[in-house]
Scaffold this motif. Structure first.
Motif, mmCIF file in Angstrom:
data_model
loop_
_atom_site.group_PDB
_atom_site.id
_atom_site.type_symbol
_atom_site.label_atom_id
_atom_site.label_comp_id
_atom_site.label_asym_id
_atom_site.label_seq_id
_atom_site.Cartn_x
_atom_site.Cartn_y
_atom_site.Cartn_z
ATOM 1 N N UNK A 16 0.792 -1.229 0.000
ATOM 2 C CA UNK A 16 0.000 0.000 0.000
ATOM 3 C C UNK A 16 0.826 1.281 0.000
ATOM 4 N N UNK A 17 2.070 1.222 0.479
ATOM 5 C CA UNK A 17 2.872 2.440 0.558
ATOM 6 C C UNK A 17 4.356 2.086 0.686
ATOM 7 N N UNK A 18 5.243 3.091 0.639
ATOM 8 C CA UNK A 18 6.679 2.813 0.726
ATOM 9 C C UNK A 18 7.074 2.085 2.009
ATOM 10 N N UNK A 19 6.412 2.385 3.128
ATOM 11 C CA UNK A 19 6.745 1.683 4.368
ATOM 12 C C UNK A 19 6.469 0.193 4.258
ATOM 13 N N UNK A 20 5.369 -0.167 3.607
ATOM 14 C CA UNK A 20 5.039 -1.587 3.414
ATOM 15 C C UNK A 20 6.033 -2.248 2.466
ATOM 16 N N UNK A 21 6.506 -1.524 1.437
ATOM 17 C CA UNK A 21 7.508 -2.067 0.520
ATOM 18 C C UNK A 21 8.812 -2.308 1.275
ATOM 19 N N UNK A 22 9.186 -1.341 2.106
ATOM 20 C CA UNK A 22 10.394 -1.472 2.918
ATOM 21 C C UNK A 22 10.264 -2.679 3.853
ATOM 22 N N UNK A 23 9.116 -2.828 4.487
ATOM 23 C CA UNK A 23 8.885 -3.939 5.421
ATOM 24 C C UNK A 23 8.976 -5.291 4.696
ATOM 25 N N UNK A 49 14.280 0.212 -5.437
ATOM 26 C CA UNK A 49 15.302 0.640 -4.488
ATOM 27 C C UNK A 49 14.747 0.659 -3.063
ATOM 28 N N UNK A 50 13.489 1.014 -2.887
ATOM 29 C CA UNK A 50 12.862 0.984 -1.569
ATOM 30 C C UNK A 50 12.865 -0.447 -1.032
ATOM 31 N N UNK A 51 12.520 -1.402 -1.871
ATOM 32 C CA UNK A 51 12.558 -2.806 -1.476
ATOM 33 C C UNK A 51 13.983 -3.215 -1.102
ATOM 34 N N UNK A 52 14.957 -2.791 -1.892
ATOM 35 C CA UNK A 52 16.353 -3.151 -1.644
ATOM 36 C C UNK A 52 16.858 -2.534 -0.347
ATOM 37 N N UNK A 53 16.423 -1.319 -0.020
ATOM 38 C CA UNK A 53 16.790 -0.724 1.278
ATOM 39 C C UNK A 53 16.315 -1.620 2.423
ATOM 40 N N UNK A 54 15.088 -2.125 2.299
ATOM 41 C CA UNK A 54 14.567 -3.030 3.314
ATOM 42 C C UNK A 54 15.363 -4.320 3.379
ATOM 43 N N UNK A 55 15.726 -4.869 2.221
ATOM 44 C CA UNK A 55 16.548 -6.078 2.192
ATOM 45 C C UNK A 55 17.862 -5.820 2.921
ATOM 46 N N UNK A 147 10.763 5.737 -5.279
ATOM 47 C CA UNK A 147 9.343 5.761 -4.955
ATOM 48 C C UNK A 147 9.020 6.793 -3.887
ATOM 49 N N UNK A 148 9.945 7.076 -2.991
ATOM 50 C CA UNK A 148 9.679 8.021 -1.908
ATOM 51 C C UNK A 148 9.396 9.424 -2.435
ATOM 52 N N UNK A 149 9.724 9.673 -3.701
ATOM 53 C CA UNK A 149 9.500 10.989 -4.295
ATOM 54 C C UNK A 149 8.242 11.020 -5.161
ATOM 55 N N UNK A 150 7.519 9.930 -5.268
ATOM 56 C CA UNK A 150 6.372 9.871 -6.170
ATOM 57 C C UNK A 150 5.065 9.849 -5.397
ATOM 58 N N UNK A 151 3.992 10.060 -6.125
ATOM 59 C CA UNK A 151 2.664 9.936 -5.575
ATOM 60 C C UNK A 151 2.480 8.512 -5.066
#
Length: 172
Positions: A16-23, A49-55, A147-151
């Motif tokens: 649903x959002x970048x936090x969920x992608x990171x998680x 990249x958001x997913x990779x940061x979480x990884x 993604x953190x910079x997009x809608x």
């Protein structure tokens, strides 16, 4: 045999959002081990990249994990005596042979390759991660690589586990 290769199984996640992608990335990172390869596919701004940061966080590597667009590959050493994370931007690579030319240590690292579809030719196991997001509306951030910079709009992530390594993994 599926299109992804032998012994493949898939799971879909609604993000649903970048936090969920990171998680999701953290959850994956906690399950990865040296020798694992993840191939990330999705349009600009999808959240690779958001997913990779979480990884990276799940693996306990030194950060920050940022897009390796201009350097092709970045290595993030472990802070917890685990495998390093090698983050590859394969957009400019033509084939698996060029990936080999980067001389990456696949056996002792976790390798995440953005734009890496088709670059797993020499591997018997990998995770194919496809991120889909709505496209085509004005102001949707289609030209933003982060993604953190997009809608914020939901994403669908499909993870296909291919090969013998993932057939024995209980909770990938």
């Amino acid at each position: 045999m599926s299109a992804a290769g032998p012994e493949a199984a898939s799971r879909r996640f609604e993000i649903v959002d970048p936090d969920a992608m990171h998680a999701l990335g953290v959850n994956l990172g906690e399950r990865l081990r040296a020798g694992d390869l993840l191939i990330l596919t999705g349009p600009l701004g999808a959240g690779k990249t958001t997913l990779t940061r979480g990884i990276g966080e799940g693996l306990g590597v030194r950060g920050p994990v940022t897009s390796p667009t201009f350097v092709l590959a970045r290595t993030h050493p472990s802070l917890v005596d685990g495998p390093p994370l090698v983050h590859v931007d394969a957009y400019r690579l033509a084939d698996a042979e060029e990936l080999d030319d980067l001389d990456l240590d696949f056996e002792r690292s976790v390798v995440v390759a953005e734009w890496g579809a088709g670059l797993h030719a020499e591997r018997d196991s990998w995770l194919d991660v496809v991120i889909e997001r709505p496209e085509g509306r004005a102001g949707d951030g289609a030209d933003d690589p982060d993604w953190s910079e997009t809608l914020v709009e939901p994403r669908t992530v499909t993870i296909t586990a291919v090969g013998p390594r993932w057939q024995t993994e209980a909770a990938w």
